[in-house]
Write a protein that holds these residues in place. Sequence first.
Motif, PDB file in Angstrom:
ATOM      1  N   ILE A 158     -51.344  11.424  17.335  1.00  0.00           N
ATOM      2  CA  ILE A 158     -51.513  12.542  17.850  1.00  0.00           C
ATOM      3  C   ILE A 158     -52.540  13.601  16.690  1.00  0.00           C
ATOM      4  O   ILE A 158     -52.124  13.306  15.564  1.00  0.00           O
ATOM      5  CB  ILE A 158     -50.401  13.469  18.027  1.00  0.00           C
ATOM      6  N   CYS A 159     -53.591  14.282  17.112  1.00  0.00           N
ATOM      7  CA  CYS A 159     -54.328  14.916  16.419  1.00  0.00           C
ATOM      8  C   CYS A 159     -53.605  16.533  16.931  1.00  0.00           C
ATOM      9  O   CYS A 159     -53.544  16.850  18.053  1.00  0.00           O
ATOM     10  CB  CYS A 159     -55.593  15.028  16.465  1.00  0.00           C
ATOM     11  N   ASP A 160     -53.319  17.088  15.749  1.00  0.00           N
ATOM     12  CA  ASP A 160     -52.581  18.571  16.346  1.00  0.00           C
ATOM     13  C   ASP A 160     -53.523  19.726  16.432  1.00  0.00           C
ATOM     14  O   ASP A 160     -54.041  20.191  15.576  1.00  0.00           O
ATOM     15  CB  ASP A 160     -51.633  18.713  15.222  1.00  0.00           C
ATOM     16  N   GLU A 161     -53.451  20.280  17.582  1.00  0.00           N
ATOM     17  CA  GLU A 161     -54.330  21.498  17.915  1.00  0.00           C
ATOM     18  C   GLU A 161     -53.993  22.748  17.153  1.00  0.00           C
ATOM     19  O   GLU A 161     -54.833  23.505  16.931  1.00  0.00           O
ATOM     20  CB  GLU A 161     -54.265  21.687  19.411  1.00  0.00           C
ATOM     21  N   GLN A 162     -52.642  22.730  16.826  1.00  0.00           N
ATOM     22  CA  GLN A 162     -52.179  23.875  15.961  1.00  0.00           C
ATOM     23  C   GLN A 162     -52.588  23.619  14.573  1.00  0.00           C
ATOM     24  O   GLN A 162     -52.316  24.745  13.824  1.00  0.00           O
ATOM     25  CB  GLN A 162     -50.497  24.028  16.109  1.00  0.00           C
ATOM     26  N   SER A 163     -52.951  22.720  14.143  1.00  0.00           N
ATOM     27  CA  SER A 163     -53.403  22.508  12.692  1.00  0.00           C
ATOM     28  C   SER A 163     -54.979  22.077  12.733  1.00  0.00           C
ATOM     29  O   SER A 163     -55.211  21.019  11.885  1.00  0.00           O
ATOM     30  CB  SER A 163     -52.595  21.343  11.880  1.00  0.00           C
ATOM     31  N   GLU A 164     -55.706  22.872  13.385  1.00  0.00           N
ATOM     32  CA  GLU A 164     -57.209  22.542  13.444  1.00  0.00           C
ATOM     33  C   GLU A 164     -57.594  21.323  13.917  1.00  0.00           C
ATOM     34  O   GLU A 164     -58.536  20.729  13.509  1.00  0.00           O
ATOM     35  CB  GLU A 164     -57.845  22.790  11.928  1.00  0.00           C
ATOM     36  N   TRP A 165     -56.643  20.696  14.789  1.00  0.00           N
ATOM     37  CA  TRP A 165     -56.941  19.359  15.195  1.00  0.00           C
ATOM     38  C   TRP A 165     -57.003  18.145  14.250  1.00  0.00           C
ATOM     39  O   TRP A 165     -57.522  17.102  14.397  1.00  0.00           O
ATOM     40  CB  TRP A 165     -58.561  18.987  16.086  1.00  0.00           C
ATOM     41  N   TYR A 166     -56.309  18.365  13.111  1.00  0.00           N
ATOM     42  CA  TYR A 166     -56.261  17.318  12.019  1.00  0.00           C
ATOM     43  C   TYR A 166     -55.235  16.349  12.364  1.00  0.00           C
ATOM     44  O   TYR A 166     -54.112  16.605  13.245  1.00  0.00           O
ATOM     45  CB  TYR A 166     -55.809  17.853  10.780  1.00  0.00           C
ATOM     46  N   PRO A 167     -55.556  15.023  12.176  1.00  0.00           N
ATOM     47  CA  PRO A 167     -54.245  13.986  12.397  1.00  0.00           C
ATOM     48  C   PRO A 167     -52.840  14.387  11.905  1.00  0.00           C
ATOM     49  O   PRO A 167     -52.776  14.827  10.951  1.00  0.00           O
ATOM     50  CB  PRO A 167     -54.784  12.772  11.613  1.00  0.00           C
ATOM     51  N   ASP A 168     -52.090  14.112  12.673  1.00  0.00           N
ATOM     52  CA  ASP A 168     -50.773  14.240  12.508  1.00  0.00           C
ATOM     53  C   ASP A 168     -49.999  13.123  11.650  1.00  0.00           C
ATOM     54  O   ASP A 168     -49.859  11.903  12.045  1.00  0.00           O
ATOM     55  CB  ASP A 168     -49.923  14.593  13.550  1.00  0.00           C
ATOM     56  N   ILE A 169     -49.940  13.351  10.320  1.00  0.00           N
ATOM     57  CA  ILE A 169     -49.617  12.184   9.510  1.00  0.00           C
ATOM     58  C   ILE A 169     -48.162  11.728   9.676  1.00  0.00           C
ATOM     59  O   ILE A 169     -48.154  10.242   9.645  1.00  0.00           O
ATOM     60  CB  ILE A 169     -49.741  12.581   7.813  1.00  0.00           C
ATOM     61  N   SER A 170     -47.325  12.406  10.147  1.00  0.00           N
ATOM     62  CA  SER A 170     -46.053  12.044  10.367  1.00  0.00           C
ATOM     63  C   SER A 170     -45.971  11.089  11.613  1.00  0.00           C
ATOM     64  O   SER A 170     -45.389   9.845  11.527  1.00  0.00           O
ATOM     65  CB  SER A 170     -44.955  13.001  10.404  1.00  0.00           C
ATOM     66  N   ASP A 171     -46.738  11.312  12.630  1.00  0.00           N
ATOM     67  CA  ASP A 171     -46.779  10.752  14.048  1.00  0.00           C
ATOM     68  C   ASP A 171     -47.716   9.158  13.573  1.00  0.00           C
ATOM     69  O   ASP A 171     -47.228   8.391  14.024  1.00  0.00           O
ATOM     70  CB  ASP A 171     -47.964  11.391  15.035  1.00  0.00           C
ATOM     71  N   ILE A 172     -48.564   9.455  12.747  1.00  0.00           N
ATOM     72  CA  ILE A 172     -49.055   8.062  12.397  1.00  0.00           C
ATOM     73  C   ILE A 172     -48.272   7.126  11.774  1.00  0.00           C
ATOM     74  O   ILE A 172     -47.986   5.909  12.119  1.00  0.00           O
ATOM     75  CB  ILE A 172     -50.409   8.201  11.078  1.00  0.00           C
ATOM     76  N   ARG A 173     -47.436   7.726  10.666  1.00  0.00           N
ATOM     77  CA  ARG A 173     -46.419   6.652   9.835  1.00  0.00           C
ATOM     78  C   ARG A 173     -45.522   6.336  11.099  1.00  0.00           C
ATOM     79  O   ARG A 173     -45.004   5.115  11.103  1.00  0.00           O
ATOM     80  CB  ARG A 173     -45.783   7.491   9.042  1.00  0.00           C
ATOM     81  N   LYS A 174     -45.026   7.055  11.898  1.00  0.00           N
ATOM     82  CA  LYS A 174     -43.875   6.623  12.856  1.00  0.00           C
ATOM     83  C   LYS A 174     -44.361   5.481  13.793  1.00  0.00           C
ATOM     84  O   LYS A 174     -43.668   4.644  14.253  1.00  0.00           O
ATOM     85  CB  LYS A 174     -43.618   7.855  13.903  1.00  0.00           C
ATOM     86  N   LYS A 175     -45.699   5.449  14.046  1.00  0.00           N
ATOM     87  CA  LYS A 175     -46.258   4.513  14.979  1.00  0.00           C
ATOM     88  C   LYS A 175     -46.768   2.824  14.181  1.00  0.00           C
ATOM     89  O   LYS A 175     -47.224   2.290  15.222  1.00  0.00           O
ATOM     90  CB  LYS A 175     -47.448   5.178  15.887  1.00  0.00           C
ATOM     91  N   ILE A 176     -46.327   2.923  13.227  1.00  0.00           N
ATOM     92  CA  ILE A 176     -46.771   1.770  12.581  1.00  0.00           C
ATOM     93  C   ILE A 176     -45.921   0.633  12.571  1.00  0.00           C
ATOM     94  O   ILE A 176     -44.555   0.758  12.561  1.00  0.00           O
ATOM     95  CB  ILE A 176     -47.183   2.047  11.105  1.00  0.00           C
ATOM     96  N   THR A 177     -46.304  -0.459  13.179  1.00  0.00           N
ATOM     97  CA  THR A 177     -45.193  -1.463  13.326  1.00  0.00           C
ATOM     98  C   THR A 177     -45.703  -2.795  12.578  1.00  0.00           C
ATOM     99  O   THR A 177     -46.990  -2.719  12.055  1.00  0.00           O
ATOM    100  CB  THR A 177     -45.042  -2.224  14.724  1.00  0.00           C
ATOM    101  N   THR A 178     -45.299  -4.070  12.656  1.00  0.00           N
ATOM    102  CA  THR A 178     -45.306  -5.123  12.030  1.00  0.00           C
ATOM    103  C   THR A 178     -46.673  -5.569  12.589  1.00  0.00           C
ATOM    104  O   THR A 178     -47.500  -6.547  12.058  1.00  0.00           O
ATOM    105  CB  THR A 178     -44.320  -6.186  12.196  1.00  0.00           C
ATOM    106  N   ARG A 179     -46.904  -5.191  13.934  1.00  0.00           N
ATOM    107  CA  ARG A 179     -48.519  -5.736  14.411  1.00  0.00           C
ATOM    108  C   ARG A 179     -49.601  -4.979  14.296  1.00  0.00           C
ATOM    109  O   ARG A 179     -50.847  -5.363  14.534  1.00  0.00           O
ATOM    110  CB  ARG A 179     -48.208  -5.894  15.995  1.00  0.00           C
ATOM    111  N   THR A 180     -49.352  -3.849  13.547  1.00  0.00           N
ATOM    112  CA  THR A 180     -50.385  -2.710  13.276  1.00  0.00           C
ATOM    113  C   THR A 180     -51.452  -3.462  12.253  1.00  0.00           C
ATOM    114  O   THR A 180     -50.985  -3.885  11.201  1.00  0.00           O
ATOM    115  CB  THR A 180     -50.152  -1.442  12.846  1.00  0.00           C
ATOM    116  N   LYS A 181     -52.739  -3.510  12.622  1.00  0.00           N
ATOM    117  CA  LYS A 181     -53.776  -4.070  11.732  1.00  0.00           C
ATOM    118  C   LYS A 181     -54.703  -2.969  10.915  1.00  0.00           C
ATOM    119  O   LYS A 181     -55.261  -3.327  10.019  1.00  0.00           O
ATOM    120  CB  LYS A 181     -54.590  -5.020  12.406  1.00  0.00           C
ATOM    121  N   ALA A 182     -54.844  -1.822  11.806  1.00  0.00           N
ATOM    122  CA  ALA A 182     -55.866  -1.102  11.241  1.00  0.00           C
ATOM    123  C   ALA A 182     -55.874   0.636  11.713  1.00  0.00           C
ATOM    124  O   ALA A 182     -54.755   0.678  12.595  1.00  0.00           O
ATOM    125  CB  ALA A 182     -57.326  -1.348  11.862  1.00  0.00           C
TER     126      ALA A 182
END
Length: 490
Positions: free
Chosen positions: A233-257
């Motif tokens: 998610i990019c957060d509209e409440q934070s100038e549409w910046y990427p949600d760093i915690s959401d990025i981290r939550k969505k990484i799995t062993t299959r994530t490549k990039a």
Amino acid sequence: MSGRTFADRLKQAMHDCGMKQVDLVRTAQEQGMKLGKSHMSQYVSGKTVPRADVMRFLAYTLQVEEEWLAGMKPEDEKTEETEECSMREFKKSSKLDHVLYDVRGPVVEAAMRMEEAGTNILKLNIGNPAPFGFRTPDEVIYDMSRQLPDCEGYSVSQGLFSARKAIMQYAQIKKIPNVSMDGIYTGNGVSELINLCMSALLDDGDEILIPSPDYPLWTACATLAGGKPVHYICDEQSEWYPDISDIRKKITTRTKAIVVINPNNPTGALYPKEVLQQIVEIAREYQLILFADEIYDRLVMDGEEHTSIASLAPDLFCVTFSGLSKSHMIAGFRIGWMVLSGNKRIAKDYIEGINMLSNMRLCSNVPAQSIVQTALWGHQSVDSYTVPGGRIYEQREYIYQALTDIPGITAVKPKAAFYIFPKIDVKRFNITDDVKFAYDLLTDKKLLIVQGSGFNWGQPDHFRIVYLPRIEVLEEAVGNLRDFLSYYRQ
């Protein structure tokens, strides 16, 4: 002539092509033609025969010849198109089942049908500078014309030496580390290179993190390659910046990039160095490739500066994409590039795959390659567009203020590119389907936008507007939108 009536032939054509009366009525409405349910009932029941323009529409839509439908041609001379309806049907590959590209999707197709019927459509759906009066710099046109005799053959697959040298020097100015000539590839626009990179990297089930909202080609190409796009998610409440915690939550062993689109399309956000550094740290921790889509890096306003994320990651493998389509207003020339940087050693096998696919398509557009050096260096006409008094700057100022003055519309002011991604109060307008919203706006006001779901945004509460038209055109568009929302409810 056959003894069968017009109604018999109409019903046969409808049956053969799997269409009902309501389908024909809906299609007619999309094309701005008056054809009611009662008219269709009379045609099917045989009570009346349509006038010439309706007959022509029915024949075209049902894929039969007008003369056959009107009974002016014998039954055994029924059109080839109608015969094909009952023959073997060829369907698209199942690989396309979950591929989406609504920047040119069903609503756009409806707009094209309306145009074919003579309706004028204001298109705010695609970032195509030329129709709005942004011209290719004269120097670029002159240099291409002088070099055309030398551009008749293929170039090497990665591109002309002069083009790649200019791109390498530009990458060095952007402080991208470990860039060499053999790590630069030209393409027929960035789009081709994104597709190439996804195809070379992803096996079935491999995951890749892509922003939401995104430029939908990324999701489409990853899906087509057999990968699984996972949207952070990019957060509209934070100038549409990427949600760093959401990025981290969505990484799995299959994530490549991780894909980073900066400046962002569709939001117009420009990410600060601190946010980019956090993304780099995650990529470093989980040993991920960074894909950086930076096609709008020169279209930055408000005195801000663009930072290439690859410049912050010398120890990671990065692929940075850019081109001339937007920043130099030459979208139709189709010239983009990608730059491999950082730790190439860990991606040796992947680079072999990139080379294989690059060789298979021979090369990109050679005449367009020939002007990369001219375009990248020397006078940059785009600079005058993005400062106060410049077209893009002033149009950005206008569209932001005008949209947010409409009751029920809010927006984050874009800092780059030429898009804005406003939010609709869905409760106020009872909106549950943003595709229907876009379609209804098109049919009522002849105004074409792209709904938020077209950018893989999960809620029906956003849409994208391209603010390339001059202010007087934008004034008309916003006026129509304001009037539409004064009465619209789903």
